[in-house]
Design an enzyme around this catalytic site. Sequence first.
Site, PDB file in Angstrom:
ATOM      1  N   GLU A   1      12.262  44.917  -6.477  1.00 14.54           N
ATOM      2  CA  GLU A   1      13.132  46.088  -6.601  1.00 14.54           C
ATOM      3  C   GLU A   1      13.422  46.357  -8.078  1.00 14.54           C
ATOM      4  O   GLU A   1      13.154  47.425  -8.605  1.00 14.54           O
ATOM      5  CB  GLU A   1      14.421  45.807  -5.832  1.00 14.54           C
ATOM      6  CG  GLU A   1      15.550  46.765  -6.072  1.00 14.54           C
ATOM      7  CD  GLU A   1      16.818  46.277  -5.392  1.00 14.54           C
ATOM      8  OE1 GLU A   1      17.896  46.429  -5.985  1.00 14.54           O
ATOM      9  OE2 GLU A   1      16.730  45.739  -4.266  1.00 14.54           O
TER      10      GLU A   1
ATOM     11  N   ILE B   1      27.931  35.737  -3.031  1.00 15.58           N
ATOM     12  CA  ILE B   1      29.327  35.445  -3.358  1.00 15.58           C
ATOM     13  C   ILE B   1      29.824  34.272  -2.517  1.00 15.58           C
ATOM     14  O   ILE B   1      30.462  33.347  -3.016  1.00 15.58           O
ATOM     15  CB  ILE B   1      30.206  36.695  -3.141  1.00 15.58           C
ATOM     16  CG1 ILE B   1      29.835  37.770  -4.166  1.00 15.58           C
ATOM     17  CG2 ILE B   1      31.689  36.342  -3.252  1.00 15.58           C
ATOM     18  CD1 ILE B   1      30.516  39.105  -3.962  1.00 15.58           C
TER      19      ILE B   1
END
Length: 444
Positions: free
Chosen positions: A243, A318
Site C-alpha cells: 500500500e 495498538i
Amino acid sequence: MDFMTEYRRKLVSPEDAVKVVKSGDSVAYGHFAMAPTFLDPYLAQRKDELRMVKVYSVVYPGLAQVAACDPTREHFIYNSWHFSGGDRMLHDKDLCNYVPMLYHEGPEILRRYYETDVFMFKVAPIDSRGYFNFSTSNSDTYAYAKTAKKIIVEVCDKAPYCLGGNLEAIHISEVDMIVETDNKPLIQVPAAIPNDVDKMVASHVMKMIEDGSVIQLGIGGMPSAVGMMIAQSDLKDLGAHTEILVDAYVDMYEAGVMTGKRKAFDQGRMAYTFALGTQKLYDFLHMNRAAASYPVDYTNSPSVAAQHDKLISINNAIEIDLFGQVCSESSGIRQVTGTGGQFDFIFSSFKSRGGKGIICLSSLKEGEGEKKSRIVPTLTPGGIVTVPRTVTNHVVTEYGAVDLKGRSTWERAELLISIADPDMQDELIKEAEKMKIWVKTNKL
C-alpha cells in the site's frame, strides 16, 4: 495538439479556483502528500460565504484550514478516510470525523455512494502529451476524478513524476481548472527511529522472511526496523507489493536484496498505491521504472495481492485481546488513525501460498506511569476491531511470535499470554479463567 494553449485557458488564480465551491457541496481533497495544501487556505477564507460544505481528505499533511477556521462546523464539515496527526488533533476538538472503510474498496465506495462536486489535488507538472501525473498518491485519485463534477489541479514542480502500472495520470482535457502553486517541497516524513523493543520484535519477524518473499510494510518504528534489518541481511530477490512505499524500500533496493525477480507479476517493479517519506524517496521515484504506481483497488485487492507467493505483511497494532481481536486504529472511543490497508493485507497474506500476515506490537504500552499490557483480556471499551479474530494470523512481541490461525479460544489465550510481558502473565491467566478460555492443562 497545442496543450499549452488549453493550459493557459484553464489557468486561474487560487482565489478564482475556490469560487467554484458552493454551499452544500461535497469537496474531495487529494491524498497524503498530494493534498491541496496550497488551495486549502484559500477555500477556508470563504468561510463566511459558505454553509454545510462537506470536505473529505486522507492523511492531510498538517492542519486542514477548512476545519481549523470553523469551530462551529456550520460552514465546513471536515471528514477523513484516514487520520494524520493534524486530523487527530482536529478530531480531539470535535472538528473532524472518521469515515470507516476497507482501503481496497475505496474506488467502489466512491462510485456507489458519493457525488463529489469538486475534487482538488496536487499534481506534477504537465508532460509533453498533456498529462498531469498523480505523483506520489495514486490511491483513490482516478476514481474521484471520474466521478467529480469539477476538477481542479494544483501544479507543484517539486512533485516527482511517478511511473505507473496504470491510471497514474489525468489528461488536461479532463481538468476544469489549473492552479500553479508556491512549489513548496512535499511533506517530509522521516522513518520512525526504532527503539530497542522495536528491534527485538523485528528480529523475530526476520526469522519468518524467506528468499523471494514479497514485502508489505506498514507505518511505524517496527516496520521501519524490519526494513532496515532486511536491507542489511543476506536475503535474496525480495519483491514489493504494498500500500505504502517508504524510505526503507529504497534502502532494500539499493542494498540489492529487493530485485522483484521472483514476483508472480510486476516483476522487477515495486508496486504501490502511495508513497510517503523523505526527499530520498521522492528523488528515487522520479521517472524510475523500478517502481509502479497503481490505484488502491489493485494493490490492496486480496484477489490481486494473494497471487504472489510468500506475501509477507508487517503491521503495527495498538492492542490485541485474548480472543485474537486486533485494534490498530483507536484508543477506546478515541480515533487515532484508520483501518487503512491493514485488514486488506493480513487477509491477503494468508491467501498467498507461503504468505504470512504479521501483527507487531510491544508487550507494554509506552509512556504509562505503571505497566500496562498491550495484550489485554478484552479490548478497551469502545476500541475498534481492525482485524477480527477469524483473520488474525501471526502476532509478534519482543517475547516471541505465535500463530493463531486454526486455534481454539483457550489455545489462543495460552499463545498470546506466552508473548506478554512476564509480569503481566499471571493477571492475564486469571482473566482468561473468568472468561472460560483457560483450561487446567494450559502451560506457558
